[in-house]
Design an enzyme around this catalytic site. Structure first.
Site, PDB file in Angstrom:
ATOM      1  N   LYS A  35       0.974  -2.899 -10.499  1.00 29.90           N
ATOM      2  CA  LYS A  35       0.705  -2.753  -9.068  1.00 29.90           C
ATOM      3  C   LYS A  35       0.338  -4.128  -8.521  1.00 29.90           C
ATOM      4  CE  LYS A  35      -1.659  -0.262  -5.516  1.00 29.90           C
ATOM      5  NZ  LYS A  35      -2.966  -0.204  -4.935  1.00 29.90           N
ATOM      6  N   GLY A  67      -0.049  -1.793  -1.917  1.00 29.12           N
ATOM      7  CA  GLY A  67       0.743  -2.615  -2.818  1.00 29.12           C
ATOM      8  C   GLY A  67       1.917  -1.858  -3.393  1.00 29.12           C
ATOM      9  N   MET A  68       2.869  -2.618  -3.892  1.00 30.74           N
ATOM     10  CA  MET A  68       4.034  -2.021  -4.522  1.00 30.74           C
ATOM     11  C   MET A  68       3.757  -1.891  -6.024  1.00 30.74           C
ATOM     12  SD  MET A  68       6.216  -1.778  -2.063  1.00 30.74           S
ATOM     13  CE  MET A  68       7.882  -1.751  -2.719  1.00 30.74           C
ATOM     14  N   VAL A  69       4.410  -0.918  -6.651  1.00 29.79           N
ATOM     15  CA  VAL A  69       4.280  -0.757  -8.097  1.00 29.79           C
ATOM     16  C   VAL A  69       5.622  -1.116  -8.733  1.00 29.79           C
ATOM     17  CG1 VAL A  69       3.677   0.809  -9.972  1.00 29.79           C
ATOM     18  CG2 VAL A  69       2.597   1.080  -7.727  1.00 29.79           C
ATOM     19  N   LEU A 123       8.887   0.822  -8.869  1.00 28.74           N
ATOM     20  CA  LEU A 123       8.641   2.190  -9.351  1.00 28.74           C
ATOM     21  C   LEU A 123       8.108   3.079  -8.236  1.00 28.74           C
ATOM     22  CD1 LEU A 123       6.853   1.499 -12.763  1.00 28.74           C
ATOM     23  CD2 LEU A 123       9.227   2.185 -12.400  1.00 28.74           C
ATOM     24  N   GLY A 124       7.340   2.470  -7.331  1.00 31.45           N
ATOM     25  CA  GLY A 124       6.760   3.276  -6.260  1.00 31.45           C
ATOM     26  C   GLY A 124       5.915   2.411  -5.362  1.00 31.45           C
ATOM     27  N   ASP A 139      -2.587  -6.474  12.595  1.00 25.21           N
ATOM     28  CA  ASP A 139      -3.825  -6.752  13.324  1.00 25.21           C
ATOM     29  C   ASP A 139      -3.844  -8.199  13.814  1.00 25.21           C
ATOM     30  OD1 ASP A 139      -6.189  -5.948  14.504  1.00 25.21           O
ATOM     31  OD2 ASP A 139      -7.417  -6.277  12.729  1.00 25.21           O
TER      32      ASP A 139
END
Length: 308
Positions: free
Chosen positions: A45, A29-31, A23-24, A126
């Site tokens: 999420k 994080g991804m949703v 969704l986004g 990092d």
């Protein structure tokens, strides 16, 4: 639907149909689109930490969230970080060349998984010797995904507003352009390789060239590996193996990210270095000075950024 219900990871997988529909994208994080009890639609999420499982990445054991308190619980790494071992701060004997190569192979495998095994791919951002942790069997695992970023579409690069990372390890191309991709991790990994070879600080103002990459580049033009290699090893290594490692590190540090190897290529190369070292049977090979000079001439071109 019950508010604040805790779901297991497998329930999350089912609910999102194996993270099928994006969704986004949130901060870290991804949703994903999901359905609870087959009817109610939800937005899920997923923090990056949940979907990362690899033997060379520090594992998340669990989490706690009560009100304002959020804690992440990781597996314990009994032998601390690689930097401590290199500096001799933890006492014990200096890590020999074979052990150092094993540690970097394992770290490289962890990164390779983030780049290729994760969907969508992740960039660590990092990579450094203090983020390479060792368990009781001296198995290496990468830690600190606090800065990690994932890409929505495979191979897509990202313009990131804030340049994140550690000075000295930071990809100059990323620093200059804010254009982040997997090759930024490859650059940082090249610096880690130089550290395990030289056991020198990444930045040392009292050196002729303060930054480790430039200092090694300068030493290579003199064609001598002994001035680069960690003196604590007293020549107990296969010099062919060390040359290959130096060559690999320098290719990881190419000013142009497109010309750096991928982490998959890096894993293959370090395994070759290990094979060389293992085949020597404990006696140091004499160095062929001719080949070393050839190598340094090849390097000299790649280190200083040429005209673009």
């Amino acid at each position: 639907m019950t508010k604040n219900k805790r779901f297991t990871y497998s329930e999350v997988v089912t609910m999102t149909n194996n993270f099928e529909r994006v969704l986004g994208k949130g901060g870290f994080g991804m949703v994903y689109h999901g359905t609870v009890s087959g009817t109610e639609q939800v937005a899920v999420k997923v923090e990056l930490l949940l979907r990362v499982h690899h033997k060379n990445l520090v594992g998340l054991v669990g989490y706690c969230d009560e009100g304002e308190n959020l804690a992440l619980i990781y597996e314990y790494m009994a032998n601390g970080d690689l930097r401590e071992h290199m500096s001799g701060k933890r006492g014990g004997s200096i890590l020999n060349w074979e052990t150092r190569l094993k540690i970097v192979v394992e770290s490289a495998q962890g990164l390779e998984y983030l780049h290729n095994g994760c969907k969508p791919p992740m960039v660590h951002r990092d990579v450094k010797t203090t983020n390479i942790l060792l368990n009781e069997h001296f198995q290496a695992k990468l830690a600190d995904f606090g800065l990690s970023r994932s890409f929505p579409i495979e191979g897509e690069t990202h313009v990131s507003t804030v340049v994140a990372g550690t000075p000295g390890y930071l990809d100059p191309e990323y620093y200059r352009t804010n254009w982040l991709n997997e090759k930024s991790d490859v650059y940082s990994f090249g610096i880690v390789l130089l550290e395990i070879i030289t056991n020198q600080p990444v930045i040392n103002q009292s050196r002729e060239k303060p930054h480790i990459a430039e200092w090694v580049g300068l030493m290579l033009t003199k064609g001598d590996i002994k001035n680069i290699m960690d003196p604590n090893l007293y020549g107990d290594y296969d010099s062919g193996s060390v040359w290959r490692a130096v060559e690999l590190a320098m290719s990881c540090l190419n000013p142009s990210s497109a010309r750096r190897p991928t982490m998959s290529q890096v894993v293959i190369e370090i395994n070759e270095c290990l094979a060389y070292e293992n085949s020597r049977g404990g006696t140091s090979h004499n160095m062929n000075s001719q080949s070393s000079i050839e190598v340094s001439m090849n390097f000299d071109i790649g280190i200083t950024p040429g005209p673009r």
